[in-house]
Design an enzyme around this catalytic site. Structure first.
Site, PDB file in Angstrom:
ATOM      1  N   HIS A 187       0.806  -1.229   0.000  1.00 34.62           N
ATOM      2  CA  HIS A 187       0.000   0.000   0.000  1.00 34.62           C
ATOM      3  C   HIS A 187       0.827   1.262   0.000  1.00 34.62           C
ATOM      4  CE1 HIS A 187      -3.424  -2.526   0.363  1.00 34.62           C
ATOM      5  NE2 HIS A 187      -4.033  -1.510  -0.198  1.00 34.62           N
ATOM      6  N   GLU A 429     -10.505 -11.055  -6.296  1.00 31.53           N
ATOM      7  CA  GLU A 429      -9.085 -11.033  -5.963  1.00 31.53           C
ATOM      8  C   GLU A 429      -8.635 -12.314  -5.281  1.00 31.53           C
ATOM      9  OE1 GLU A 429      -8.320  -7.623  -3.436  1.00 31.53           O
ATOM     10  OE2 GLU A 429     -10.233  -7.833  -2.414  1.00 31.53           O
ATOM     11  N   ASP A 453      -3.973  -8.645  -5.263  1.00 29.16           N
ATOM     12  CA  ASP A 453      -4.153  -9.812  -4.403  1.00 29.16           C
ATOM     13  C   ASP A 453      -4.289 -11.093  -5.216  1.00 29.16           C
ATOM     14  OD1 ASP A 453      -4.042  -9.132  -1.637  1.00 29.16           O
ATOM     15  OD2 ASP A 453      -5.789  -7.855  -1.962  1.00 29.16           O
ATOM     16  N   CYS A 500      -8.835  -2.889 -11.239  1.00 27.81           N
ATOM     17  CA  CYS A 500      -8.306  -1.808 -10.401  1.00 27.81           C
ATOM     18  C   CYS A 500      -6.972  -2.170  -9.762  1.00 27.81           C
ATOM     19  CB  CYS A 500      -9.318  -1.425  -9.322  1.00 27.81           C
ATOM     20  SG  CYS A 500      -9.686  -2.780  -8.223  1.00 27.81           S
TER      21      CYS A 500
END
Ligand code: PEP
Ligand code: MG
Length: 570
Positions: A187, A429, A453, A500
């Site tokens: 992140h 994911e 993921d 995304c």
């Protein structure tokens, strides 16, 4: 020093080495009578430092994120001067003759433990503020640098940059990020890319070997960090920077052009947003909407869970800013990679295979309900969608939908408006979600493909673990087959599908993704123009044929070689 380039660009400046995340433990020792005065003075000085840090934090968070968020730290400043806490700590130092660090840790611990048992949420919120402040005072005593006081022009160096820490960094002041741990899809890397901040991770020994004050040159394209570089190196990079700037200027010409392929197909080009400021960037780059709003960062900069009202205000501001464009808000996606300082996750043998995302929300339904109430109230005013993270099968969606229905019933009873048709989608994911996508399509209004993921779960390679980075392969044939299969299901079941994951924002993958059937991409705002540039040079017929040929290949090396040959340059 070598590392992994995770956010492109060249950054140069003065090194600023941050202390370890999580904080150092409080040392304990007995003190003599003669030392008491000195310890009390150190305590007083630390309180002053904590107050100054909090004032700075309040101002910077207020500016960057919003005044209500800034006020959290004003409230914490009151705790610093709380007479009862101060009295108890001073008494321990004086009467029990222990050092100030141990006294602070002990009082904060016993004080907050008693608060924790009180069912009153107001008091519990105070407990978490006190813990946060206690940590801050300890950091001041131990000489741990408050990460917000990063000087102008700094290159931040750390062993690991946690998202909650990164969210607090004053990006305008910083030239680049260097860390020892963390991968391209962590992140912090995502946050760096969204800010256009050059970053290199996996630089082993960086936080020990680099000293605050060293001159650093960070190459976020090649993954290199130069410590006190020679003039020749500096000159070479100046030339490169001029070229990069010229390339960016060329891309800017794209701003008002549509994202249309050569054969005339319009591709949805949306923005990923991690915080309110990103919505401004999304507008600046003329995104069609927000394809993924990660709500967890708004939680990460606080000292306790935001109230329904606070969440409503924040979400409403984002949705209003984008109106009439749609914002897809993802429900709180907590897990080992996205933690909150005030919500310890249960110990897990294997954190990435543990309680995460929707699993955690379905266990802590009070959190889910509070966020749903805020989101549904926003749905009355603006076009929004609700996205469920980490869906593994139809049960996750059904259970969540049941709670959505209950919350809608409550709002109706209270006379609060909401959109009863609000769209609900699933993040795809986990590999199981692709394999049961046809069934999932009956339960959801849309799909969002989270390759960050998906890749880690298909290939059993933790996205945050540098040591398995070579196994984390978005171009693995197994990953491409899953993407292709999901795109087919979405088309047949007429469920909109957006990708995304971070590969959507990398021009390297654009033709392949369109060829595999994707028609909407959600990328970091700063990546929009580069991706649009690719889209405008792609013929879908050719892309499809190319993707079919790629699906026949068996090894990552072969696939990488053919994809690299196809990437267009402006
Ligand atoms: C993903 O997993 O691809 C994704 C977009 O979500 P996050 O990176 O927030 O886990
Ligand atoms: Mg994810």
């Amino acid at each position: 020093m070598r590392g992994t380039a995770v956010s492109p660009g060249i950054g140069r400046g003065t090194a600023y080495v941050l202390a370890t995340a999580g904080g150092a433990p409080a040392p304990r020792r007995e003190i003599s009578l003669a030392e008491v005065g000195g310890e009390l003075a150190r305590f007083e000085a630390a309180l002053g430092t904590a107050e100054r840090d909090l004032a700075a934090l309040r101002a910077s968070v207020g500016d960057r994120i919003g005044a209500p968020e800034g006020e959290i730290f004003a409230a914490q400043a009151l705790v610093v001067r709380d007479p009862m806490l101060k009295h108890q700590i001073s008494a321990l130092i004086r009467d029990h003759r222990i050092n100030v660090e141990a006294a602070v840790a002990e009082v904060v611990e016993s004080f907050t433990r008693s608060f924790d048992e009180i069912p009153d949420t107001y008091l519990r919120e105070r407990a978490s503020d006190i813990r946060d402040v206690g940590r801050r005072v300890l950091d001041a005593l131990l000489g741990v640098h408050e990460h917000l006081e990063v000087p102008e022009g700094a290159v931040v160096v750390a062993d690991e940059l946690l998202p909650s820490m990164t969210a607090r960094l004053e990006f305008g002041h910083i030239r680049a990020l260097v860390s020892e741990r963390g991968g391209r899809f962590s992140h912090t890397s995502i946050l760096a890319r969204s800010q256009g901040m050059p970053a290199v991770t996996g630089v082993s020994g960086a936080s020990r070997m680099v000293k605050t004050g060293d001159r650093l040159l960070v190459d976020g394209i090649a993954g290199a960090v130069f410590v006190n570089p020679s003039q020749a190196v500096e000159r070479e990079y100046e030339r490169l920077e001029t070229e990069i700037r010229a390339h960016k200027d060329r891309l800017r010409d794209n701003l008002d052009l549509p994202a249309v392929t050569l054969d005339g197909t319009t591709i949805g080009l949306l923005a990923n947003s991690n915080k309110l400021a990103d919505t401004e960037a999304a507008l600046l780059y003329k995104a069609d909407g927000i394809g993924l709003y990660r709500t967890e960062f708004a939680y990460a900069i606080r000292s306790d869970f935001p109230t329904e009202h606070e969440q409503f205000e924040l979400l409403e501001r984002a949705a209003a800013r984008l109106h009439p464009r749609r914002v897809v808000f993802r429900l709180l996606d907590l897990g080992a990679d996205k933690q909150l300082p005030y919500f310890p996750l249960p110990m897990a043998r294997n954190p990435s295979l543990a309680e995460r995302g929707i699993r955690l929300l379905l266990k802590h339904t009070e959190l889910l309900r509070r966020q749903l109430r805020a989101l549904l109230r926003v749905s009355a005013l603006h076009p929004i969608s609700i996205l469920l993270p980490m869906v593994s099968g139809v049960e996750d969606v059904r259970r969540t939908r049941n709670i959505v229905r209950e919350v809608q019933g409550e709002l109706r009873a209270e006379g609060l408006p909401f959109d009863p048709q609000v769209l609900i989608g699933a993040m795809v994911e986990i590999p199981s979600a692709v394999l049961v996508a046809r069934r999932l399509a009956d339960e959801v209004d849309f799909f969002s493909l989270g390759t960050n993921d998906l890749v880690q779960y298909v290939l059993a390679a933790d996205r945050e673990d540098e040591s398995v980075a070579p196994y984390y392969q978005p171009l693995h044939p197994a990953v491409l087959r899953l993407i292709s299969s999901l795109a087919d299901v979405a088309k047949e079941t007429r469920r909109p599908l957006t990708i995304c994951g971070d590969i959507a924002g990398d021009p390297f993958y654009t033709e392949l993704l369109l060829g595999l059937g994707l028609r909407a991409l959600s990328v970091a705002p700063g990546e929009i123009l580069g991706i649009k540039d690719q889209i405008r040079q792609i013929d879908l017929g050719e892309a499809r044929a190319f993707a079919q040929a790629v699906l026949e290949l068996g090894s990552v090396a072969e696939i990488e070689a053919v994809v690299a040959k196809r990437v267009r340059t402006t």
